[in-house]
Design a protein around this motif. Structure first.
Motif, PDB file in Angstrom:
ATOM      1  N   GLY A  37      45.670  42.684  28.507  1.00 31.02           N
ATOM      2  CA  GLY A  37      44.892  42.386  27.379  1.00 31.02           C
ATOM      3  C   GLY A  37      44.210  41.015  27.025  1.00 31.02           C
ATOM      4  N   ASN A  38      44.477  40.290  28.155  1.00 25.66           N
ATOM      5  CA  ASN A  38      44.136  38.856  28.218  1.00 25.66           C
ATOM      6  C   ASN A  38      43.301  38.498  29.388  1.00 25.66           C
ATOM      7  OD1 ASN A  38      45.674  37.671  25.693  1.00 25.66           O
ATOM      8  ND2 ASN A  38      46.951  38.796  26.825  1.00 25.66           N
ATOM      9  N   PRO A  39      42.274  37.519  29.459  1.00 25.43           N
ATOM     10  CA  PRO A  39      41.592  37.228  30.477  1.00 25.43           C
ATOM     11  C   PRO A  39      42.398  36.304  31.450  1.00 25.43           C
ATOM     12  CG  PRO A  39      40.622  36.143  28.686  1.00 25.43           C
ATOM     13  CD  PRO A  39      41.747  37.026  28.131  1.00 25.43           C
ATOM     14  N   TYR A  40      41.945  36.080  32.506  1.00 25.59           N
ATOM     15  CA  TYR A  40      42.570  35.017  33.711  1.00 25.59           C
ATOM     16  C   TYR A  40      44.035  35.679  34.083  1.00 25.59           C
ATOM     17  CZ  TYR A  40      39.140  31.685  31.941  1.00 25.59           C
ATOM     18  OH  TYR A  40      38.084  31.298  31.507  1.00 25.59           O
ATOM     19  N   PHE A  41      44.553  37.142  33.839  1.00 24.78           N
ATOM     20  CA  PHE A  41      45.668  37.648  34.424  1.00 24.78           C
ATOM     21  C   PHE A  41      45.147  38.763  34.931  1.00 24.78           C
ATOM     22  CE2 PHE A  41      47.171  35.066  30.778  1.00 24.78           C
ATOM     23  CZ  PHE A  41      48.351  34.487  31.157  1.00 24.78           C
ATOM     24  N   SER A  42      45.773  38.898  36.428  1.00 20.57           N
ATOM     25  CA  SER A  42      45.497  39.988  37.404  1.00 20.57           C
ATOM     26  C   SER A  42      46.380  41.277  36.805  1.00 20.57           C
ATOM     27  CB  SER A  42      45.878  39.785  38.683  1.00 20.57           C
ATOM     28  OG  SER A  42      47.342  39.503  38.843  1.00 20.57           O
ATOM     29  N   THR A  43      45.967  42.321  37.343  1.00 16.47           N
ATOM     30  CA  THR A  43      46.897  43.560  37.207  1.00 16.47           C
ATOM     31  C   THR A  43      47.981  43.710  37.863  1.00 16.47           C
ATOM     32  OG1 THR A  43      45.220  44.786  38.914  1.00 16.47           O
ATOM     33  CG2 THR A  43      44.584  44.934  36.607  1.00 16.47           C
ATOM     34  N   ASP A  44      47.958  42.764  38.776  1.00 14.68           N
ATOM     35  CA  ASP A  44      49.375  42.536  39.220  1.00 14.68           C
ATOM     36  C   ASP A  44      50.445  41.908  38.359  1.00 14.68           C
ATOM     37  OD1 ASP A  44      48.915  43.375  41.868  1.00 14.68           O
ATOM     38  OD2 ASP A  44      48.812  41.517  42.762  1.00 14.68           O
ATOM     39  N   SER A  45      50.030  40.880  37.531  1.00  6.78           N
ATOM     40  CA  SER A  45      50.501  40.361  36.434  1.00  6.78           C
ATOM     41  C   SER A  45      50.943  41.348  35.465  1.00  6.78           C
ATOM     42  CB  SER A  45      49.975  39.037  35.864  1.00  6.78           C
ATOM     43  OG  SER A  45      49.911  38.119  36.788  1.00  6.78           O
ATOM     44  N   ALA A  46      50.034  42.318  35.185  1.00  3.21           N
ATOM     45  CA  ALA A  46      50.274  43.228  34.304  1.00  3.21           C
ATOM     46  C   ALA A  46      51.310  44.150  34.655  1.00  3.21           C
ATOM     47  CB  ALA A  46      48.914  43.972  33.771  1.00  3.21           C
ATOM     48  N   ALA A  47      51.303  44.560  35.827  1.00  4.31           N
ATOM     49  CA  ALA A  47      52.297  45.480  36.516  1.00  4.31           C
ATOM     50  C   ALA A  47      53.677  44.811  36.371  1.00  4.31           C
ATOM     51  CB  ALA A  47      51.869  45.738  38.059  1.00  4.31           C
ATOM     52  N   VAL A  48      54.058  43.710  36.870  1.00  2.97           N
ATOM     53  CA  VAL A  48      55.203  43.098  36.590  1.00  2.97           C
ATOM     54  C   VAL A  48      55.600  42.923  35.082  1.00  2.97           C
ATOM     55  CG1 VAL A  48      56.359  40.885  37.035  1.00  2.97           C
ATOM     56  CG2 VAL A  48      54.852  41.649  38.704  1.00  2.97           C
TER      57      VAL A  48
END
Length: 253
Positions: free
Chosen positions: A151-162
């Motif tokens: 929901g925030n810019p500068y973060f990858s979907t890898d970060s979202a998955a973790v």
């Protein structure tokens, strides 16, 4: 109203007790949905992927999914080409919603109940992400598809998955890639690249092997959540992983 949500430390049902991993977060790249096409969604590919997802769910695994959006737009690439980074990242998040809806459609048509939860509110399409709601859906046996990244810019979907994996108390995060694990270099570019069957988070970070971005790896390390990197080119890959077979590369604390 009283909810009787099974506690994570309660004895598992007999059919689940034999599994090594009872709750799994599966991270899929958006590029996987395109198949041999450069962009877009390939129906045969999504059909095959959802067959595997359904198989794992039918084994009794509590399953969450995070899907990327690279088959439609990659925020980092768009920003490198001159687009405002924040706008580009939001476009990438919206692309993950499109992919999540495609997965939901195929899974529902195969009889697997799902819910799409988005980090960006869009109630006409999906439910807003609320952790307790996500846990409730999982406990009801639904496949939960997390869309919209963090929901925030500068973060990858890898970060979202973790992040979602930690929040849903996943036993493992399975990251599906185009290669069958982690190598010392890109095997597509370096013929001398060597397969690494097991590596620590610290070594993966220090050697910059591209397992995940640094923020995602740091989250895993801090919370002790293992990651298995593998390819879904072979059938039953995720099913074999949850049964405890050594597939791909294990990244651990």
């Amino acid at each position: 109203m009283t909810f009787n949500r099974q506690r994570r430390d309660d004895p598992p049902p007999p059919d689940v007790a034999a599994l090594k991993y009872r709750r799994v977060l599966l991270k899929l790249s958006g590029e996987m949905l395109a198949g041999d096409m450069k962009y877009g969604i390939s129906p045969p590919v999504v059909d095959r992927l959802t067959d595997e997802i359904k198989q794992v769910h039918d084994m009794g695994v509590s399953l969450g999914l995070v899907i990327g959006g690279g088959n439609i737009v990659r925020g980092t690439l768009a920003s490198q080409q001159g687009m405002d980074r924040v706008n580009a990242d939001y476009m990438g998040m919206l692309a993950t919603v499109i992919n999540a809806l495609a997965l939901q459609d195929w899974l529902e048509r195969k009889g697997t109940e799902t819910r799409v939860l988005t980090a960006i509110r869009m109630e006409q399409l999906a439910e807003p992400y609320i952790r307790r709601r996500a846990l409730r859906h999982l406990d009801k046996g639904r496949v939960v598809i997390f869309a919209g990244g963090t929901g925030n810019p500068y973060f990858s979907t890898d970060s979202a998955a973790v992040l979602r994996g930690i929040e849903m108390e996943a036993d493992v995060i399975v990251k599906a890639t185009k290669v069958d694990g982690v190598y010392t270099a890109d095997p597509a570019k370096d013929a001398t690249a060597t397969f690494i069957p097991e590596i620590s988070f610290l070594d993966a970070l220090s050697r910059e092997l591209g397992v995940m971005d640094a923020a995602a790896l740091s989250l895993c390390k801090e919370n002790g959540t293992p990651v298995i990197v593998c390819s879904l080119d072979s059938p039953d890959t995720v099913a074999r992983v949850v049964r405890g077979e050594r597939i791909g590369t294990l990244v651990h604390p």
